[in-house]
Design a protein around this motif. Structure first.
Motif, short mmCIF file in Angstrom:
data_model
loop_
_atom_site.label_atom_id
_atom_site.label_comp_id
_atom_site.label_asym_id
_atom_site.label_seq_id
_atom_site.Cartn_x
_atom_site.Cartn_y
_atom_site.Cartn_z
N PRO A 151 7.77 7.57 -2.87
CA PRO A 151 7.81 7.04 -1.51
C PRO A 151 6.48 6.40 -1.13
N GLU A 152 6.55 5.35 -0.30
CA GLU A 152 5.32 4.70 0.14
C GLU A 152 4.52 5.59 1.08
N TYR A 153 5.19 6.50 1.77
CA TYR A 153 4.52 7.40 2.70
C TYR A 153 5.17 8.78 2.59
N PRO A 154 4.46 9.84 2.96
CA PRO A 154 5.07 11.17 2.95
C PRO A 154 6.13 11.28 4.04
N ARG A 202 0.84 -1.20 0.00
CA ARG A 202 0.00 0.00 0.00
C ARG A 202 0.87 1.25 0.00
N PHE A 203 0.51 2.20 -0.88
CA PHE A 203 1.16 3.51 -0.91
C PHE A 203 0.17 4.54 -0.40
N PHE A 204 0.63 5.39 0.49
CA PHE A 204 -0.21 6.46 1.03
C PHE A 204 0.29 7.76 0.41
N LEU A 205 -0.50 8.34 -0.50
CA LEU A 205 -0.06 9.46 -1.33
C LEU A 205 -0.78 10.73 -0.91
#
Length: 605
Positions: A439-442, A380-383
């Protein structure tokens, strides 16, 4: 090799549907024309010096029609004297032909003046799609039209209806795309502003030329023939007692639109090529890049009725689109009042509409494999999407996880060929020179409903071509989290995935909760589409299977936002691609100095 792969894709589609593939040929000449006869909204475009970028001399280009599994071949020639050009086939997956996606700097070098290019791609998926320019913001100048792919006889079953009609919507400015881009990239930033008109099948009456407008009856600014609705607006003819499938496309560069037909309800049956469980609405929201099919029953007293289009999510009250729904044999006089549309800031209506959309039979789509994967095994990527400024210049940009992607503005070679070379040499995945991994997270976690100054601040972390590297058939989830812009307003963004349709498994208002919200994901019959909304102060979660090797742009479909960096590129297993064709090797070799208008020397993609 690429054509061999295409052969197998076509063979699969043909065997699945027990039908042979036809080759459908089109030829498109792209020309800027400055003629009063081509004024799309009754403004005197010669006096105002506002050309229209036409396809074969038309404001709205010819409709491409094919059957699922056919091969579509389009020869595109750029007759602009000082602009490069590429054409994207929005909604078409380009299975096996990633070099034909038509995304400048990503899948090809843009066509120089008087250059030609042959695009070849599979007519898939079935449904309502469209084509449009995909270089800078040229789409705001025209160069667009509809694509209709009818399902093969054994494909997805569609409801019965009597006839079809096309409704092609587009926002239109007095300012050209070049003028708009200059403003966006200036310091201080100059916003493109509201469009002047909304075109329905290439027709409108600019509100300043309408009765009560600033230039009404002023022949310098307005065409004298444009005072009569029946002659200046599009007429959609229907016969009483029949049911019509209306294919509606928002081909706009900026505005979300709401469509209403006076005294007629609409039954929604298709979204972005996916057949959905039918539901009835009295008006329909469409974001830029979205397409719907609706059924309209001509069940009212034979007369002339208004179709009205208004702007949603932005307070532009003067900007409307009009057409006439005309019953055959009836009086053509329309009512003096207009039907009511949803208020511009009624976010709840759009959320409710999307909540009613469910795929009719997910098992019919190859993407269904993504729904059968255990959620715990899905990456999961949190964009987080933010607006920011560049510290050194003060220029305004948009960013994903605090990185502003400039993949469509700074690359000197198409990203797809860079990825292909790197993967052939080093395997996959591998670093692609000059790019940055998504990136997967900020880097900064904060309350995303609060002003940015309480989070990452007003300055962007970095600028670079942003890529998401995926292995073929990998399943991933992307959660898009909205925030406030620097002016503290949270905007609606419509995101478009090239080369893939994605499952919209969850949406919500507020901050995404990776524990609670995941439990409520719809993995049974979510909507499968390629252009989805991210609502103000909200989040949207999508799941996709990376089943189509290539380099696929994933971007906000508000054109000004993608120009300012609101995008990334999905790079999928490039070592399986065929050798790049001539048109996608280097943009230096395909420069303006090598121009040739002869179709015999057209670049083949």
């Amino acid at each position: 090799m690429i054509y061999l792969y295409l052969f197998f894709v076509v063979a699969f589609v043909a065997s699945k549907h027990q039908a042979g593939a036809a080759i459908i040929n089109y030829s498109f000449d792209i020309r800027p024309l400055l003629q009063t006869s081509l004024s799309p909204d009754c403004a005197n475009n010669v006096f105002l010096n506002r050309p229209v970028l036409t396809v074969n001399g038309l404001v709205t280009g010819p409709t491409i029609e094919a059957e699922e599994g056919d091969i579509i071949v389009v020869n595109v020639t750029n007759y602009q004297q000082s602009e490069s050009f590429s054409m994207h086939w929005h909604g078409i997956h380009n299975l096996g032909t990633p070099y034909s996606d038509g995304t400048s700097e990503i899948t090809q070098c843009a066509l120089g003046s008087l250059q030609s290019q042959v695009y070849r791609f599979l007519a898939y998926p079935p449904g309502t799609h469209f084509y449009h320019a995909h270089k800078s913001m040229i789409v705001a100048d025209g160069a667009s039209g509809m694509i209709i792919v009818t399902p093969n006889s054994s494909s997805t079953q569609e409801p019965t209806y009597d006839e079809e009609r096309q409704v092609f919507l587009k926002d239109w400015w007095r300012a050209t795309s070049d003028q708009q881009v200059v403003g966006l990239l200036s310091v201080p930033f100059v916003w493109v502003g509201s469009p002047d008109s909304i075109l329905v099948n290439g027709k409108a009456i600019w509100f300043q030329c309408a009765q009560g407008g600033q230039y009404f009856n002023n022949s310098n600014y307005c065409m004298p023939s444009c005072t009569n609705a029946s002659s200046s607006l599009e007429t959609i003819s229907v016969t009483a007692g029949k049911t019509y499938r209306l294919r509606i496309v928002n081909a706009g560069a900026l505005v979300i639109m709401n469509v209403v037909f006076e005294d007629h309800n609409l039954t929604v049956i298709e979204a972005d090529g996916t057949m959905i469980n039918p539901f009835v609405v009295d008006s329909l929201d469409l974001s830029p890049g979205q397409r719907y099919s609706v059924l309209l029953e001509a069940n009212q007293d034979p007369a002339a009725y208004w179709m009205r289009v208004t702007v949603r999510s932005r307070n532009y009250p003067n900007v409307t689109g009009l057409a006439v729904l005309q019953y055959t044999g009836a009086n053509s006089t329309v009512s003096t009042g207009f039907p009511g549309n949803v208020l511009w800031n009624d976010t709840g209506y759009g959320i409710s509409q999307e909540g009613m959309m469910q795929t009719q039979d997910p098992s019919l789509y190859p993407e269904a494999t993504a729904l059968r994967v255990n959620t715990s095994s899905v990456r999961r990527f949190f964009l987080v999407t933010t607006q920011a400024k560049v510290f050194s210049t003060g220029a305004l940009v948009w960013a994903v996880n605090n990185i502003s992607s400039n993949a469509v503005t700074t690359l000197f070679e198409p990203l797809i060929t860079m990825a292909y070379k790197a993967a052939k040499e080093g395997g996959w995945p591998v670093d692609i020179e000059g790019t940055v991994d998504l990136p997967e997270y900020p880097s900064t976690i904060f309350d995303y409903t609060k002003p940015l100054l309480e989070g990452p601040g007003q300055f962007v972390g970095s600028e670079a071509p942003l890529v998401l590297k995926l292995v073929k058939d990998e399943v991933v989830e992307l959660v898009f989290q909205n925030t406030r812009a620097l002016n503290n307003v949270s905007e609606l963004h419509s995101w478009h995935s090239h080369g893939h349709s994605v499952w919209v498994v969850g949406t919500g208002i507020g901050i995404f909760d990776p524990v609670k919200d995941v439990q409520n994901f719809n993995l049974v019959n979510p909507l499968l589409r390629d252009t989805f909304d991210m609502y103000p102060f909200g989040w949207t979660a999508i799941r996709l299977v990376a089943n189509n090797p290539g380099a696929w742009l994933f971007h906000c479909h508000l054109n000004s936002h993608v120009v300012l960096g609101m995008d990334f590129v999905m790079v999928i297993q490039p070592d399986e691609l065929g050798t790049p064709p001539a048109g996608a090797t280097t943009c230096i070799e395909n420069s303006l100095e090598e121009s040739n208008a002869s179709t015999d020397s057209a670049t083949s993609i």
